[in-house]
Design an enzyme around this catalytic site. Sequence first.
Site, short mmCIF file in Angstrom:
data_model
loop_
_atom_site.label_atom_id
_atom_site.label_comp_id
_atom_site.label_asym_id
_atom_site.label_seq_id
_atom_site.Cartn_x
_atom_site.Cartn_y
_atom_site.Cartn_z
N ARG A 1 0.86 6.65 7.60
CA ARG A 1 0.94 6.74 6.14
C ARG A 1 0.54 8.13 5.67
NH1 ARG A 1 1.47 1.60 3.95
NH2 ARG A 1 0.38 -0.06 5.01
N ASP B 1 4.34 3.18 6.43
CA ASP B 1 3.67 2.98 7.72
C ASP B 1 4.56 2.34 8.76
OD1 ASP B 1 3.61 0.39 6.32
OD2 ASP B 1 2.45 -0.25 8.06
N GLU C 1 7.45 2.16 -6.33
CA GLU C 1 7.54 1.65 -4.97
C GLU C 1 7.80 2.78 -3.98
OE1 GLU C 1 7.15 -0.24 -2.62
OE2 GLU C 1 7.91 -2.27 -2.88
N ASP D 1 14.59 -1.55 0.34
CA ASP D 1 15.34 -1.83 1.56
C ASP D 1 16.34 -2.95 1.23
OD1 ASP D 1 15.86 -1.58 4.33
OD2 ASP D 1 14.38 -3.10 4.84
N SER D 2 16.03 -4.19 1.58
CA SER D 2 16.93 -5.30 1.22
C SER D 2 16.94 -5.55 -0.28
CB SER D 2 16.51 -6.58 1.95
OG SER D 2 15.30 -7.08 1.40
N GLY D 3 15.82 -5.22 -0.93
CA GLY D 3 15.70 -5.47 -2.36
C GLY D 3 15.01 -6.79 -2.69
N ARG E 1 0.83 -1.19 0.00
CA ARG E 1 0.00 0.00 0.00
C ARG E 1 0.87 1.25 0.00
NH1 ARG E 1 -3.46 -2.01 5.23
NH2 ARG E 1 -3.45 -4.18 4.58
N GLY E 2 2.13 1.06 0.38
CA GLY E 2 3.02 2.20 0.62
C GLY E 2 3.28 3.08 -0.59
P1 IMP Z 1 12.63 -5.24 0.96
O1 IMP Z 1 12.13 -6.51 0.35
O2 IMP Z 1 13.51 -5.50 2.17
O3 IMP Z 1 13.32 -4.29 0.00
O4 IMP Z 1 11.34 -4.60 1.59
C1 IMP Z 1 10.86 -3.41 1.20
C2 IMP Z 1 9.53 -3.16 1.88
O5 IMP Z 1 9.67 -3.12 3.30
C3 IMP Z 1 9.04 -1.81 1.47
O6 IMP Z 1 8.24 -1.89 0.31
C4 IMP Z 1 8.28 -1.35 2.69
O7 IMP Z 1 6.96 -1.80 2.62
C5 IMP Z 1 9.00 -2.01 3.84
N1 IMP Z 1 9.97 -1.08 4.47
C6 IMP Z 1 11.32 -1.13 4.36
N2 IMP Z 1 11.90 -0.13 5.05
C7 IMP Z 1 10.88 0.59 5.60
C8 IMP Z 1 10.84 1.77 6.42
O8 IMP Z 1 11.85 2.39 6.80
N3 IMP Z 1 9.60 2.20 6.77
C9 IMP Z 1 8.45 1.59 6.39
N4 IMP Z 1 8.45 0.48 5.61
C10 IMP Z 1 9.65 -0.01 5.22
MG MG Z 2 6.20 -1.74 0.05
#
Ligand code: IMP
Ligand code: MG
Length: 171
Positions: free
Chosen positions: A157, A151, A91, A95-97, A35-36
């Site tokens: 949000r 969020d 998006e 973060d981790s990707g 939703r972000g």
């Molecule tokens: P990834 O698979 O680790 O890249 O996850 C990314 C997802 O984690 C994003 O689409 C967000 O929904 C959530 N996320 C990562 N970092 C944050 C943050 O600092 N605040 C809020 N949501 C986050």
């Molecule tokens: Mg997200």
Amino acid sequence: MLIPEEKLEARIKEIGRKISEDYAGREILIVCVLRGGVFFACELAKHITVPVRMDFMSVSSYEDGTESLGRVKILKDLDENLEGRDVLIVEDIVDSGNTLHKLMRVLEVRRPASLKLCTMLDKPERRTVEIPVDYTCFEIPDAFVVGYGLDYAQKYRNLPYIGVLDLGEGI
Ligand code: IMP
Ligand code: MG
């Protein structure tokens, strides 16, 4: 406060202009990740001058770590067919990707003409999987941020700016 509303929206406008140039003469299908990504996708779309379609998708990664690469749980799928389309994933944050890496593999199979990624925020220090990010509004340090769609337990949000979550008080 990490990024005030004016600064964020000025940068989104700039990215919108860049995207419009890069996609001149084409139509973009924005795939907004729920939703972000919603606040960012709407603001960005307002500044894109080529034709835009918008569709929405909700995914979650499998948590147990045993799933083969490329698997992602689709909670809400797209309505549009991607074949032959210029698809731009929008998006909130990378973060981790992991999530995006998997999502891109799922969407590639649907044979879009092109597939690019646009993120509002990027935390490059946290990356564990290399993914090609085509457009980034802001790179930020490793902190948990909220607002403008992001969020914490479904709250914050609706903040019009990006803030760093302070777990100390007031939650
Ligand atoms: P990834 O698979 O680790 O890249 O996850 C990314 C997802 O984690 C994003 O689409 C967000 O929904 C959530 N996320 C990562 N970092 C944050 C943050 O600092 N605040 C809020 N949501 C986050
Ligand atoms: Mg997200």
